[in-house]
Structures are given as C-alpha cells and as structure tokens.
Design an enzyme around this catalytic site. Structure first.
Site, mmCIF file in Angstrom:
data_model
loop_
_atom_site.group_PDB
_atom_site.id
_atom_site.type_symbol
_atom_site.label_atom_id
_atom_site.label_comp_id
_atom_site.label_asym_id
_atom_site.label_seq_id
_atom_site.Cartn_x
_atom_site.Cartn_y
_atom_site.Cartn_z
ATOM 1 N N HIS A 1 1.961 1.922 -3.420
ATOM 2 C CA HIS A 1 0.902 2.576 -4.205
ATOM 3 C C HIS A 1 0.806 4.062 -3.855
ATOM 4 O O HIS A 1 0.630 4.902 -4.737
ATOM 5 C CB HIS A 1 -0.450 1.901 -3.971
ATOM 6 C CG HIS A 1 -0.559 0.573 -4.630
ATOM 7 N ND1 HIS A 1 -0.431 0.410 -5.992
ATOM 8 C CD2 HIS A 1 -0.781 -0.672 -4.133
ATOM 9 C CE1 HIS A 1 -0.563 -0.865 -6.296
ATOM 10 N NE2 HIS A 1 -0.774 -1.553 -5.192
ATOM 11 N N THR B 1 0.840 -1.200 0.000
ATOM 12 C CA THR B 1 0.000 0.000 0.000
ATOM 13 C C THR B 1 0.879 1.255 0.000
ATOM 14 O O THR B 1 0.581 2.235 -0.681
ATOM 15 C CB THR B 1 -0.912 -0.002 1.248
ATOM 16 O OG1 THR B 1 -1.616 -1.239 1.256
ATOM 17 C CG2 THR B 1 -1.902 1.149 1.223
ATOM 18 N N HIS C 1 2.194 2.551 8.310
ATOM 19 C CA HIS C 1 1.116 2.028 9.153
ATOM 20 C C HIS C 1 1.460 0.701 9.827
ATOM 21 O O HIS C 1 0.664 0.160 10.562
ATOM 22 C CB HIS C 1 -0.180 1.890 8.335
ATOM 23 C CG HIS C 1 -0.037 0.980 7.158
ATOM 24 N ND1 HIS C 1 0.377 1.412 5.937
ATOM 25 C CD2 HIS C 1 -0.239 -0.353 7.035
ATOM 26 C CE1 HIS C 1 0.418 0.404 5.096
ATOM 27 N NE2 HIS C 1 0.063 -0.688 5.744
ATOM 28 N N GLY D 1 -6.325 -9.477 -3.150
ATOM 29 C CA GLY D 1 -5.419 -8.526 -3.819
ATOM 30 C C GLY D 1 -6.204 -7.296 -4.255
ATOM 31 O O GLY D 1 -7.324 -7.414 -4.753
ATOM 32 N N CYS E 1 -15.831 5.658 14.027
ATOM 33 C CA CYS E 1 -16.497 6.508 15.019
ATOM 34 C C CYS E 1 -16.604 5.784 16.358
ATOM 35 O O CYS E 1 -16.728 6.406 17.406
ATOM 36 C CB CYS E 1 -17.881 6.913 14.509
ATOM 37 S SG CYS E 1 -19.100 5.585 14.604
HETATM 38 N N1 LIG Z 1 -7.334 -7.101 1.299
HETATM 39 C C1 LIG Z 1 -6.429 -6.727 2.165
HETATM 40 O O1 LIG Z 1 -6.707 -6.587 3.342
HETATM 41 C C2 LIG Z 1 -5.029 -6.480 1.743
HETATM 42 C C3 LIG Z 1 -4.041 -6.203 2.700
HETATM 43 C C4 LIG Z 1 -2.720 -6.050 2.294
HETATM 44 C C5 LIG Z 1 -2.407 -6.175 0.941
HETATM 45 N N2 LIG Z 1 -3.402 -6.426 0.039
HETATM 46 C C6 LIG Z 1 -3.136 -6.639 -1.382
HETATM 47 O O2 LIG Z 1 -2.763 -7.985 -1.532
HETATM 48 C C7 LIG Z 1 -1.953 -8.126 -2.691
HETATM 49 C C8 LIG Z 1 -0.697 -8.879 -2.323
HETATM 50 O O3 LIG Z 1 0.132 -8.080 -1.492
HETATM 51 P P1 LIG Z 1 1.722 -8.217 -1.596
HETATM 52 O O4 LIG Z 1 2.298 -7.183 -0.715
HETATM 53 O O5 LIG Z 1 2.127 -9.623 -1.409
HETATM 54 O O6 LIG Z 1 1.900 -7.757 -3.139
HETATM 55 P P2 LIG Z 1 3.087 -7.970 -4.181
HETATM 56 O O7 LIG Z 1 2.715 -7.164 -5.369
HETATM 57 O O8 LIG Z 1 4.404 -7.758 -3.514
HETATM 58 O O9 LIG Z 1 3.008 -9.511 -4.539
HETATM 59 C C9 LIG Z 1 2.262 -10.028 -5.583
HETATM 60 C C10 LIG Z 1 2.940 -11.298 -6.055
HETATM 61 O O10 LIG Z 1 2.155 -11.869 -7.088
HETATM 62 C C11 LIG Z 1 3.013 -12.373 -8.082
HETATM 63 N N3 LIG Z 1 2.260 -12.427 -9.334
HETATM 64 C C12 LIG Z 1 2.063 -11.452 -10.253
HETATM 65 N N4 LIG Z 1 1.272 -11.905 -11.253
HETATM 66 C C13 LIG Z 1 0.966 -13.185 -10.964
HETATM 67 C C14 LIG Z 1 0.216 -14.177 -11.616
HETATM 68 N N5 LIG Z 1 -0.393 -13.939 -12.785
HETATM 69 N N6 LIG Z 1 0.105 -15.393 -11.034
HETATM 70 C C15 LIG Z 1 0.728 -15.641 -9.853
HETATM 71 N N7 LIG Z 1 1.481 -14.737 -9.185
HETATM 72 C C16 LIG Z 1 1.603 -13.524 -9.741
HETATM 73 C C17 LIG Z 1 4.190 -11.415 -8.107
HETATM 74 O O11 LIG Z 1 5.348 -12.052 -8.640
HETATM 75 C C18 LIG Z 1 4.345 -11.055 -6.638
HETATM 76 O O12 LIG Z 1 5.258 -11.891 -5.964
HETATM 77 C C19 LIG Z 1 -1.726 -6.703 -3.196
HETATM 78 O O13 LIG Z 1 -2.679 -6.443 -4.210
HETATM 79 C C20 LIG Z 1 -2.005 -5.862 -1.988
HETATM 80 O O14 LIG Z 1 -2.398 -4.558 -2.343
HETATM 81 C C21 LIG Z 1 -4.685 -6.600 0.420
HETATM 82 ZN ZN LIG Z 2 0.255 -2.614 5.016
HETATM 83 ZN ZN LIG Z 3 -18.497 3.851 13.020
#
Ligand SMILES: NC(=O)c1ccc[n+]([C@@H]2O[C@H](COP(=O)([O-])OP(=O)(O)OC[C@H]3O[C@@H](n4cnc5c(N)ncnc54)[C@H](O)[C@@H]3O)[C@@H](O)[C@H]2O)c1
Ligand SMILES: [Zn+2]
Ligand SMILES: [Zn+2]
Length: 343
Positions: free
Chosen positions: A45, A42, A62, A262, A92
C-alpha cells in the site's frame, strides 16, 4: 559522515537504492544492523502510494530482525552484537492507552517503517524500550516473522476464541494463512477458509485449515454443513473488502462474533441490523497490529516452532532487487512472503 545503503521510496512505485546518512541514534535508541526484513501488504500500500504517501521519501520495512550495532548513551541492559526483534509501535510510553497496550490510540503513536524510516536498509534506529532480545539459534528468516505473527496473536486475543470454537477465515493471503495457524494453536475447530485463489486455498489446507472453499456460491451451505447447521462461532475478515461484512454476518451463528481485521479504505462503512444484533447477541470487534505482549508471545511461538514457516521464508532477495521483489509479490499467489537481506 557515515553512510549506509538503503532502499528509499522516493515516489509511489519508485525505489531508489541510495547511500544515505546512518540513522541518528538518540541517547535512548539503539542502532540495529538489519539481517532480514519482510515485505507485507502494508508495504505494498505504501509502495502504491495509497498509504503514508505524505511521508515520502521514506525507507519502509517493519518486519525485521538484526543485531545491535550501537547503543545510545543512556541505554542499559542491552549490548552490541545481541540478536533482536522490535515492537514497531512507538507511543509516549505513559498515557492511558500506552499503559493498556493500546499504543496505536496514543496521540504520539508512530510505527517504524510506516511513519518513520524502517529496515529496507543496512541499519535502522529503534528506541531501546521497543527492543526484544531474540535467541541466536533461530534463523533470521523466522525471527523476521515476529511482527506479522504478533498481529494474529493480538487478533486471537481480542476475539476471545476458545477451545472447540468454529472459525471461518475470509481470505488466505499471508496474514489469513497465519490466522489459520493461530486458530489451530488455540484449539479452534473446525477451521474453514474461504479464498478465491486455488493456490492460496491449498497453502491454507497445508497449514491446518480443515475445510477450504473456493466456490463462492457454496460458502454458506458448506459453513452450515460443518457447524451443526448453526453457522460459525467466529468469522475473521482478512481481506479488507467492506462488502464481505454482509457475508460475515450471514456466516456467524446467533451469539457469534465478526472479527474486523482486513484494512479497508478509511471511509468504508458497514451496515449492520442493530435489532438483529441485540436479539441474537452477536458482536463485532476490531484488532490492529501486534504490540507489547503480543510481540513477545509471537516471538515465543516462533522460537518454539509453532508455525509452519516454509512458504514464508523461501524467498529471500538482496536489497538491490527490492523493486523486482514488489513486482513478484503482486504477480505470484503461491508466494506468501518475500524477505529482503540487506547485508
Ligand atoms: N488489522 C491488522 O492488524 C492487520 C495487520 C496486517 C494486515 N492487515 C490486513 O489484513 C488483510 C490481509 O492481509 P494479507 O497480507 O493476507 O492480504 P492479501 O491481500 O495478500 O490477501 C488477501 C487474500 O484475500 C483473497 N480474497 C480477495 N477477495 C476475496 C473474497 N471475496 N473472498 C475470499 N477471499 C478473497 C485474495 O485472493 C488474497 O489471497 C489486508 O487487508 C491487510 O492490510 C491487517
Ligand atoms: Zn506488516
Ligand atoms: Zn501514549
């Protein structure tokens, strides 16, 4: 005026190390002296200007732990010098969503380090009710993983995974790697990881994946081979690529579940065959962040050594090197986490 050193993101891709006024400590807040703060996807981003760009200039950060330096007038039950982590999701506190621990659906919700100033600084101000006391015998590097671990705790909870269920994790970045570890903890089997990067696939195998697949043409065949020919009970999308949902639905068994995790672009849509979903009783559900009890549980698991943390805690850099740290993360697939030590 009292000041502190902080890494201020003044524009996309540009941190400035500045002396800024010490954060305001409201009557219900505490001032935390930051020991460690991790950099996560994040933050990347935000750094690139894809997210929260309207909030700049901002001090991001964070994934932090620290010690209480000052207490707001009305704060009780906490003391200066206490080791703490925080639930960064501030709502809140009394609406329908806050009561149900769905804080990010609260109309007043904001996240520390994302929507308001965070911990890439010597100090961060935190509402006292978001503070969680942490033990002193656990390394700060480990405590700073509480927030990312809380995200996979919540995801595990929401997907209702149970003993002996087969799980495919798409993407083994830092968070995918934590999903693998979490699935191991809840007794999922087998755990199959699909990843493009051989380094990250290797790290996933090290922390508990039973099978890792990097050959994208063989994913379906390998998943079937390890799930009695049926497909997986659960597929977790941990990449953030909308096109992967077609694959995710192909990989689950009838009755299976797709966990949407993701982060995709906000406008992304996924096409799902509804009749197929009804007749096969499949499902899909989202999960965002980790809040309330998710954070407490994440801390408990870390304190009791339930996670392999080595690839997450081996890169600690000074605040002054933050700009380079962001470059490192982008360039090195073998590095799962860089943490900042502001002190
Ligand atoms: N929902 C939530 O609460 C939450 C919390 C934290 C992060 N996220 C999200 O989760 C995702 C993963 O986080 P991260 O820090 O590990 O991200 P990252 O981008 O570091 O890891 C993504 C991984 O996916 C691999 N990848 C890319 N394309 C692929 C494919 N087609 N098939 C298989 N693997 C592939 C990449 O090589 C990389 O290792 C991000 O989108 C992040 O924003 C969501
Ligand atoms: Zn985080
Ligand atoms: Zn609230």
């Amino acid at each position: 005026m009292e000041t502190m050193r902080a890494a201020v993101l003044v524009a996309p891709q540009t941190f400035e190390l500045r002396d800024v006024p010490l954060p305001q400590v409201g009557i219900d807040d505490v001032l935390v002296k930051v020991d460690r703060c991790g950099i996560c996807g994040t933050d990347l981003h935000i750094f690139e200007g894809h997210y929260a760009a309207d909030r700049l200039p901002l001090i991001p950060g964070h994934e932090f732990t620290g010690t209480i330096a000052r207490l707001g007038e009305h704060v009780s039950g906490l003391r200066v010098g206490q080791r703490v982590v925080a639930d960064i999701n501030v709502g809140c506190g009394h609406c329908f969503y806050c009561r149900r621990n769905e804080v990010l659906n609260c109309s007043a919700a904001s996240q520390i380090g994302i929507h308001r100033n965070g911990a890439f600084a010597e100090y961060v101000s935190v509402p006292a009710r978001q503070i969680i006391e942490a033990p002193t015998h656990v390394a700060a590097e480990v405590l700073a993983l509480t927030e990312p671990v809380s995200c996979v705790v919540r995801a595990a909870r929401r997907m209702r995974v149970s003993l002996g269920q087969s799980v495919v994790v798409l993407g083994a970045g830092p968070i995918g790697n934590l999903h693998v570890q979490m699935m191991r903890l809840v007794g999922a089997a087998p755990i199959i990881v699909v990843e493009l990067s051989p380094e990250r696939a290797k790290l996933a195998a090290k922390v508990g994946a039973d099978v890792v697949v990097t050959d994208q043409d063989r994913v379906q065949e390998i998943v079937r081979a390890h799930t009695g020919g049926r497909g997986a009970d659960i597929v977790i999308e941990s990449v953030g690529v909308p096109a992967l949902y077609a694959r995710a639905f192909d990989l689950i068994r009838p009755g299976g579940h797709v966990a949407a995790f993701g982060i995709t672009p906000p406008e992304a849509v996924v096409s799902v065959g509804i009749c197929d979903m009804i007749l096969k009783e499949t499902s899909m559900g989202g999960s965002v962040a980790g809040m309330g009890e998710d954070v407490h549980d994440a801390l408990t698991l870390l304190v009791h050594d339930r996670f392999h943390v080595t690839p997450f805690v081996s890169n600690v850099v000074r605040l002054a090197d933050i700009q380079n740290a962001f470059a490192t993360i982008k360039a090195r697939p073998d590095v799962l986490k860089v943490q900042i030590a502001p002190g």
